[in-house]
Write a protein that holds these residues in place. Structure first.
Motif, PDB file in Angstrom:
ATOM      1  N   ILE A 221       0.764  -1.161   0.047  1.00 30.52           N
ATOM      2  CA  ILE A 221       0.135   0.098  -0.003  1.00 30.52           C
ATOM      3  C   ILE A 221       0.876   1.261  -0.058  1.00 30.52           C
ATOM      4  O   ILE A 221       1.913   1.326   0.662  1.00 30.52           O
ATOM      5  CB  ILE A 221      -0.760  -0.070   1.235  1.00 30.52           C
ATOM      6  N   ILE A 222       0.330   2.190  -0.978  1.00 31.02           N
ATOM      7  CA  ILE A 222       1.165   3.340  -0.946  1.00 31.02           C
ATOM      8  C   ILE A 222       0.148   4.430  -0.406  1.00 31.02           C
ATOM      9  O   ILE A 222      -0.885   4.628  -0.542  1.00 31.02           O
ATOM     10  CB  ILE A 222       1.246   3.870  -2.229  1.00 31.02           C
ATOM     11  N   SER A 224       0.062   8.243   1.905  1.00 27.12           N
ATOM     12  CA  SER A 224       0.917   9.191   2.559  1.00 27.12           C
ATOM     13  C   SER A 224       0.335  10.460   2.441  1.00 27.12           C
ATOM     14  O   SER A 224       0.036  10.854   1.202  1.00 27.12           O
ATOM     15  CB  SER A 224       2.247   9.119   2.388  1.00 27.12           C
ATOM     16  N   GLN A 225       0.680  11.428   3.486  1.00 27.94           N
ATOM     17  CA  GLN A 225       0.395  12.881   3.241  1.00 27.94           C
ATOM     18  C   GLN A 225       1.606  13.571   2.492  1.00 27.94           C
ATOM     19  O   GLN A 225       1.647  14.573   1.836  1.00 27.94           O
ATOM     20  CB  GLN A 225       0.229  13.802   4.332  1.00 27.94           C
ATOM     21  N   ASP A 226       2.863  12.596   2.143  1.00 27.47           N
ATOM     22  CA  ASP A 226       3.655  13.073   1.343  1.00 27.47           C
ATOM     23  C   ASP A 226       3.602  12.431   0.116  1.00 27.47           C
ATOM     24  O   ASP A 226       4.517  11.432  -0.485  1.00 27.47           O
ATOM     25  CB  ASP A 226       4.988  12.773   2.008  1.00 27.47           C
ATOM     26  N   GLY A 227       2.584  12.847  -0.631  1.00 22.64           N
ATOM     27  CA  GLY A 227       2.246  11.951  -1.891  1.00 22.64           C
ATOM     28  C   GLY A 227       3.144  12.533  -2.911  1.00 22.64           C
ATOM     29  O   GLY A 227       3.132  11.978  -4.054  1.00 22.64           O
ATOM     30  N   GLN A 228       3.955  13.407  -2.847  1.00 18.50           N
ATOM     31  CA  GLN A 228       4.946  13.650  -3.795  1.00 18.50           C
ATOM     32  C   GLN A 228       5.986  12.720  -4.167  1.00 18.50           C
ATOM     33  O   GLN A 228       6.642  12.689  -5.191  1.00 18.50           O
ATOM     34  CB  GLN A 228       5.922  14.989  -3.422  1.00 18.50           C
ATOM     35  N   ASN A 234       6.287   4.386   3.437  1.00 19.69           N
ATOM     36  CA  ASN A 234       6.418   4.917   4.750  1.00 19.69           C
ATOM     37  C   ASN A 234       5.067   5.605   5.241  1.00 19.69           C
ATOM     38  O   ASN A 234       4.467   6.172   4.516  1.00 19.69           O
ATOM     39  CB  ASN A 234       7.502   6.011   5.034  1.00 19.69           C
ATOM     40  N   HIS A 235       4.792   4.974   6.387  1.00 17.65           N
ATOM     41  CA  HIS A 235       3.364   5.299   6.861  1.00 17.65           C
ATOM     42  C   HIS A 235       3.229   5.852   8.268  1.00 17.65           C
ATOM     43  O   HIS A 235       2.508   5.625   9.282  1.00 17.65           O
ATOM     44  CB  HIS A 235       2.338   4.091   6.784  1.00 17.65           C
TER      45      HIS A 235
END
Ligand code: GLY
Ligand code: MN
Ligand code: MN
Length: 464
Positions: A221-222, A224-228, A234-235
């Motif tokens: 699963i991908i 993240s609020q770091d979707g860039q 990393n979760h």
């Protein structure tokens, strides 16, 4: 499992594609996790599964093109296996469920292949992607480990691609089941995307939904609020208002058909003005691309249609400038979307990618680009009825890429770098759907998963 004739028909169809010799399909074996008796969940090899239907570790299948015979090589359970793992049908009975009469213990395979080789018959096999399979092929066929991949049969690869890329009704039904489970995963993720929640809690919850309703996730699963970061596994972040959370996740059904869906939501449930503006551009690119899908069009054309939509949207947002055609030609959009629009999907979430993407997504008439970003387009060729693919445009604000391109003076005529500086920290947005190419156009597979701004906000309101 599908009806038994599905598997014999598939093998017979392969007989029209490969002229002579035999095809060897090694099924997967159990793989150790951290010591031999502690193993990963067993996942059958997708190609063995497609032609031979059995989900047992340690089996091999052979299609004999010269003598019109098919074989399963595998061992019956002995009493120790039965004590630890329960009763299992005999190999001969398993083989009958896929219309195969010829079976033998796995140890007979080496002699069978040696005999075929001594008769000068060609032994076709597909490129392996696991160490265990490479070693087994090396020992069975006499290649050095390092040479096995290169010795794979191009004739077999091309034949398998031709059959597997066109999905049958029963396969489409399976993929739709997988998307319907993804609906549950994604709407749950949306409802949980509230400030103060740690990403891992959401990722774990939706992985549980996958396992409970279907099977394992179709890829890690991908989320993240770091979707860039395109494939961010990393979760560890705690969600904050003002950020957007990307969830890219899917499941596998019992028959190992996958889904691959991405949604991006504003943490807390309400888009702010800037988020809504960028989100709408990605959504427009997603919908315009889907609308354009039909047999006969090259997927590369649709990729550039998405790119055009993104350039025009970013011009309106003041982040790009200049002539759209010139920006497209210069591929200035790759600063914002440095990946391809999509890929084929089936049992493997990137279907048959183990053969090499160029065998699957390209052909004699469509060669892969080598330029930055566009080179990542996994599917470029002309679409045919029955292909299942993803449409997954995105806009990402990747600080290192912005800095690098600016320092290199790249795309100065097309990018407003000063304004772009203020978007560092925004993250990224991707919206991905799974689509069937039909005779008349396309069908979005599965239960529609909320994606307009209004739909996303409405689902998220239920989570508050
Ligand atoms: N899940 C990876 C991809 O979208 O291709
Ligand atoms: Mn995806
Ligand atoms: Mn995808």
């Amino acid at each position: 499992m599908f009806k038994k004739e599905v598997y014999s028909n598939r093998r017979n169809n392969l007989r029209n594609e490969v002229k002579s010799g035999i095809a060897l399909f090694l099924g997967n074996v159990d793989c150790a996790f951290n010591y031999p008796a502690n193993q990963y969940h067993f996942r059958q090899d997708s190609h063995f599964l497609y032609f031979f239907g059995l989900q047992n570790p340690g089996f091999a299948g052979v299609i004999d093109f010269d003598n019109n015979k098919d074989y399963i090589f595998g061992n019956d359970f002995d009493i120790d296996d039965i004590i630890w793992m329960g009763v299992q049908p005999k190999v001969v009975d398993l083989a009958a469920t896929v219309e195969i009469e010829n079976t033998a213990p796995f140890t007979d395979l080496a002699k069978f292949l040696a005999d075929a080789k001594s008769e000068g018959r060609e032994i076709h096999f597909l490129p392996p992607y696991r160490g265990e399979t490479t070693i087994e092929l090396s020992s069975l066929l006499g290649f050095a480990n390092a040479d096995v991949k290169a010795a794979a049969s191009v004739e077999l690869i091309k034949g398998v691609v031709k059959l597997k890329e066109i999905k049958s009704e029963e396969e489409i039904t399976e993929i739709e089941k997988a998307v319907d489970i993804a609906y549950e995963m994604h709407t749950t993720s949306m409802k949980m995307a509230m400030p103060g929640v740690v990403e891992q809690k959401i990722a774990g919850t939706i992985e549980g939904i996958s396992l409970a309703l279907g099977g394992p996730v179709s890829f890690p699963i991908i989320l993240s609020q770091d979707g860039q970061t395109l494939h961010n596994h990393n979760h560890g972040n705690t969600l904050e208002v003002g950020r957007m959370m990307v969830t890219d996740a899917g499941t596998e059904t019992q028959e190992c058909y996958s889904s691959d869906i991405t949604r991006t939501v504003p943490v807390g449930g309400k888009f702010n003005e800037r988020q809504a503006e960028i989100y709408q551009i990605v959504l427009d690119a997603n919908m315009a691309s889907i609308e354009a899908i039909k047999p006969g069009i090259k997927y590369r054309e649709i990729h550039f249609l998405a790119a055009r939509t993104i350039i025009e949207g970013l011009k309106k947002a003041g982040l790009m400038k200049g002539d759209t055609d010139a920006a497209l030609k210069a591929e200035a959009h790759t600063l914002f979307m440095p990946h391809g629009l999509g890929h084929q999907m089936g049992m493997d979430v990137h279907d048959m990618e183990g053969f090499g993407e160029d065998f699957v997504g390209y052909d004699e008439n469509t060669k892969r680009a080598t330029t930055f970003g566009t080179a990542y387009l996994r599917l470029g060729k002309e679409l045919k009825t029955g292909i299942v693919l993803t449409v997954e445009p995105g806009i990402y604000f990747i600080p290192d890429l912005i800095d690098q391109f600016r320092a290199e003076g790249k795309f100065m005529d097309f990018v407003n770098y000063d304004k772009l500086e203020t978007y560092k920290g925004f993250g990224g947005i991707r919206i991905e759907d799974d689509i069937l190419v039909t005779e008349t156009g396309y069908r979005v597979l599965g239960k529609p998963i909320p994606k307009t701004i209004e739909e996303v906000e409405a689902v998220m309101a239920e989570g508050k």
